[in-house]
Design a protein around this motif. Structure first.
Motif, PDB file in Angstrom:
ATOM      1  N   ARG A  74       0.823  -1.216   0.000  1.00  0.00           N
ATOM      2  CA  ARG A  74       0.000   0.000   0.000  1.00  0.00           C
ATOM      3  C   ARG A  74       0.852   1.259   0.000  1.00  0.00           C
ATOM      4  O   ARG A  74       0.445   2.284  -0.531  1.00  0.00           O
ATOM      5  CB  ARG A  74      -0.928   0.026   1.209  1.00  0.00           C
ATOM      6  CG  ARG A  74      -1.956  -1.074   1.205  1.00  0.00           C
ATOM      7  CD  ARG A  74      -2.814  -1.016   2.412  1.00  0.00           C
ATOM      8  NE  ARG A  74      -3.831   0.009   2.200  1.00  0.00           N
ATOM      9  CZ  ARG A  74      -4.794   0.288   3.059  1.00  0.00           C
ATOM     10  NH1 ARG A  74      -4.877  -0.374   4.192  1.00  0.00           N
ATOM     11  NH2 ARG A  74      -5.672   1.212   2.809  1.00  0.00           N
ATOM     12  N   ALA A  75       2.021   1.189   0.604  1.00  0.00           N
ATOM     13  CA  ALA A  75       2.866   2.372   0.741  1.00  0.00           C
ATOM     14  C   ALA A  75       3.905   2.498  -0.364  1.00  0.00           C
ATOM     15  O   ALA A  75       4.594   3.517  -0.453  1.00  0.00           O
ATOM     16  CB  ALA A  75       3.566   2.344   2.091  1.00  0.00           C
ATOM     17  N   GLN A  76       4.026   1.511  -1.216  1.00  0.00           N
ATOM     18  CA  GLN A  76       5.088   1.522  -2.229  1.00  0.00           C
ATOM     19  C   GLN A  76       5.043   2.757  -3.128  1.00  0.00           C
ATOM     20  O   GLN A  76       6.079   3.281  -3.518  1.00  0.00           O
ATOM     21  CB  GLN A  76       5.044   0.248  -3.072  1.00  0.00           C
ATOM     22  CG  GLN A  76       5.461  -0.996  -2.321  1.00  0.00           C
ATOM     23  CD  GLN A  76       6.857  -0.900  -1.731  1.00  0.00           C
ATOM     24  OE1 GLN A  76       7.780  -0.394  -2.333  1.00  0.00           O
ATOM     25  NE2 GLN A  76       6.996  -1.389  -0.505  1.00  0.00           N
ATOM     26  N   SER A  77       3.861   3.225  -3.452  1.00  0.00           N
ATOM     27  CA  SER A  77       3.755   4.398  -4.338  1.00  0.00           C
ATOM     28  C   SER A  77       4.237   5.677  -3.657  1.00  0.00           C
ATOM     29  O   SER A  77       4.534   6.663  -4.333  1.00  0.00           O
ATOM     30  CB  SER A  77       2.319   4.574  -4.829  1.00  0.00           C
ATOM     31  OG  SER A  77       1.477   4.904  -3.734  1.00  0.00           O
ATOM     32  N   LEU A  78       4.329   5.671  -2.342  1.00  0.00           N
ATOM     33  CA  LEU A  78       4.770   6.858  -1.608  1.00  0.00           C
ATOM     34  C   LEU A  78       6.283   6.903  -1.407  1.00  0.00           C
ATOM     35  O   LEU A  78       6.837   7.939  -1.056  1.00  0.00           O
ATOM     36  CB  LEU A  78       4.097   6.896  -0.229  1.00  0.00           C
ATOM     37  CG  LEU A  78       2.571   6.919  -0.239  1.00  0.00           C
ATOM     38  CD1 LEU A  78       2.046   6.773   1.173  1.00  0.00           C
ATOM     39  CD2 LEU A  78       2.065   8.192  -0.873  1.00  0.00           C
ATOM     40  N   ILE A  79       6.925   5.795  -1.633  1.00  0.00           N
ATOM     41  CA  ILE A  79       8.352   5.692  -1.352  1.00  0.00           C
ATOM     42  C   ILE A  79       9.172   6.153  -2.551  1.00  0.00           C
ATOM     43  O   ILE A  79       9.015   5.656  -3.660  1.00  0.00           O
ATOM     44  CB  ILE A  79       8.731   4.240  -0.982  1.00  0.00           C
ATOM     45  CG1 ILE A  79       8.018   3.832   0.297  1.00  0.00           C
ATOM     46  CG2 ILE A  79      10.237   4.095  -0.836  1.00  0.00           C
ATOM     47  CD1 ILE A  79       8.178   2.371   0.651  1.00  0.00           C
ATOM     48  N   SER A  80      10.032   7.126  -2.299  1.00  0.00           N
ATOM     49  CA  SER A  80      10.965   7.585  -3.315  1.00  0.00           C
ATOM     50  C   SER A  80      12.331   7.011  -2.972  1.00  0.00           C
ATOM     51  O   SER A  80      12.844   7.227  -1.870  1.00  0.00           O
ATOM     52  CB  SER A  80      11.026   9.112  -3.333  1.00  0.00           C
ATOM     53  OG  SER A  80      12.127   9.536  -4.099  1.00  0.00           O
ATOM     54  N   LEU A  91       6.805   1.071   6.825  1.00  0.00           N
ATOM     55  CA  LEU A  91       6.196   1.415   8.113  1.00  0.00           C
ATOM     56  C   LEU A  91       6.305   2.903   8.428  1.00  0.00           C
ATOM     57  O   LEU A  91       5.568   3.420   9.270  1.00  0.00           O
ATOM     58  CB  LEU A  91       6.808   0.591   9.241  1.00  0.00           C
ATOM     59  CG  LEU A  91       6.356  -0.861   9.268  1.00  0.00           C
ATOM     60  CD1 LEU A  91       7.109  -1.643  10.328  1.00  0.00           C
ATOM     61  CD2 LEU A  91       4.861  -0.974   9.482  1.00  0.00           C
ATOM     62  N   ASN A  92       7.188   3.617   7.741  1.00  0.00           N
ATOM     63  CA  ASN A  92       7.248   5.062   7.913  1.00  0.00           C
ATOM     64  C   ASN A  92       5.966   5.738   7.429  1.00  0.00           C
ATOM     65  O   ASN A  92       5.680   6.867   7.792  1.00  0.00           O
ATOM     66  CB  ASN A  92       8.440   5.653   7.162  1.00  0.00           C
ATOM     67  CG  ASN A  92       9.741   5.356   7.853  1.00  0.00           C
ATOM     68  OD1 ASN A  92       9.840   5.489   9.068  1.00  0.00           O
ATOM     69  ND2 ASN A  92      10.732   4.946   7.095  1.00  0.00           N
ATOM     70  N   TYR A  93       5.217   5.040   6.611  1.00  0.00           N
ATOM     71  CA  TYR A  93       4.022   5.609   6.005  1.00  0.00           C
ATOM     72  C   TYR A  93       2.731   5.028   6.572  1.00  0.00           C
ATOM     73  O   TYR A  93       1.648   5.368   6.124  1.00  0.00           O
ATOM     74  CB  TYR A  93       4.078   5.407   4.486  1.00  0.00           C
ATOM     75  CG  TYR A  93       5.349   5.992   3.923  1.00  0.00           C
ATOM     76  CD1 TYR A  93       5.432   7.346   3.621  1.00  0.00           C
ATOM     77  CD2 TYR A  93       6.483   5.209   3.768  1.00  0.00           C
ATOM     78  CE1 TYR A  93       6.611   7.899   3.152  1.00  0.00           C
ATOM     79  CE2 TYR A  93       7.671   5.753   3.297  1.00  0.00           C
ATOM     80  CZ  TYR A  93       7.725   7.100   2.995  1.00  0.00           C
ATOM     81  OH  TYR A  93       8.891   7.650   2.547  1.00  0.00           O
ATOM     82  N   VAL A  94       2.848   4.180   7.569  1.00  0.00           N
ATOM     83  CA  VAL A  94       1.656   3.535   8.133  1.00  0.00           C
ATOM     84  C   VAL A  94       0.704   4.577   8.731  1.00  0.00           C
ATOM     85  O   VAL A  94      -0.505   4.370   8.731  1.00  0.00           O
ATOM     86  CB  VAL A  94       2.056   2.454   9.169  1.00  0.00           C
ATOM     87  CG1 VAL A  94       2.544   3.061  10.461  1.00  0.00           C
ATOM     88  CG2 VAL A  94       0.910   1.498   9.419  1.00  0.00           C
ATOM     89  N   ARG A  95       1.238   5.700   9.184  1.00  0.00           N
ATOM     90  CA  ARG A  95       0.375   6.739   9.780  1.00  0.00           C
ATOM     91  C   ARG A  95      -0.686   7.239   8.808  1.00  0.00           C
ATOM     92  O   ARG A  95      -1.761   7.665   9.209  1.00  0.00           O
ATOM     93  CB  ARG A  95       1.233   7.893  10.287  1.00  0.00           C
ATOM     94  CG  ARG A  95       1.941   8.657   9.210  1.00  0.00           C
ATOM     95  CD  ARG A  95       2.897   9.705   9.778  1.00  0.00           C
ATOM     96  NE  ARG A  95       3.572  10.440   8.745  1.00  0.00           N
ATOM     97  CZ  ARG A  95       4.664  10.028   8.121  1.00  0.00           C
ATOM     98  NH1 ARG A  95       5.225   8.890   8.441  1.00  0.00           N
ATOM     99  NH2 ARG A  95       5.218  10.774   7.186  1.00  0.00           N
ATOM    100  N   ILE A  96      -0.395   7.173   7.513  1.00  0.00           N
ATOM    101  CA  ILE A  96      -1.342   7.621   6.494  1.00  0.00           C
ATOM    102  C   ILE A  96      -2.542   6.668   6.410  1.00  0.00           C
ATOM    103  O   ILE A  96      -3.632   7.068   6.031  1.00  0.00           O
ATOM    104  CB  ILE A  96      -0.628   7.741   5.130  1.00  0.00           C
ATOM    105  CG1 ILE A  96       0.466   8.804   5.221  1.00  0.00           C
ATOM    106  CG2 ILE A  96      -1.600   8.032   4.015  1.00  0.00           C
ATOM    107  CD1 ILE A  96       1.422   8.824   4.048  1.00  0.00           C
TER     108      ILE A  96
END
Length: 106
Positions: A74-80, A91-96
């Motif tokens: 789910r977070a892969q699209s947010l990772i640069s 897990l850095n993006y789990v808050r979203i």
């Protein structure tokens, strides 16, 4: 919370589990009413965090917690990948995604 509990969310990841344990222990030991603490642990472990649960239950038997399997895709699209390596952990993006991960009453 409405129920009198204090809800805390802490993402668990095997590389940082020792530090997370230290933080959890400190929170529990220094809380005025630790019985009102309720931890929520999102994780991306293949076993859904059951290994974490065994260690937590063994070290802190009074700890109240729930585990949540987070689909890291789910977070892969947010990772640069141009960012620091530490920020590539989903897990850095789990808050979203907390609203979709945790029960609606929280």
């Amino acid at each position: 919370g409405v129920d009198g509990d204090v809800h805390l969310v802490l993402a668990l990841e095997h590389n940082y589990f020792r530090g997370a344990l230290a933080a959890i222990n400190s929170i529990v030991r220094n809380a005025r009413c630790p019985r009102h603490l309720l931890f929520h642990f999102p994780n991306v472990e293949p076993d859904g965090g059951q290994r974490f649960a065994r260690v937590l239950t063994q070290l802190l038997p009074e700890l109240r917690f729930h585990l949540y399997a987070f689909d890291d895709a789910r977070a892969q699209s947010l990772i640069s990948h141009a960012m620091r390596a530490e920020l590539s952990n989903p897990l850095n993006y789990v808050r979203i995604y907390l609203d979709a991960l945790l029960p609606p009453c929280l």
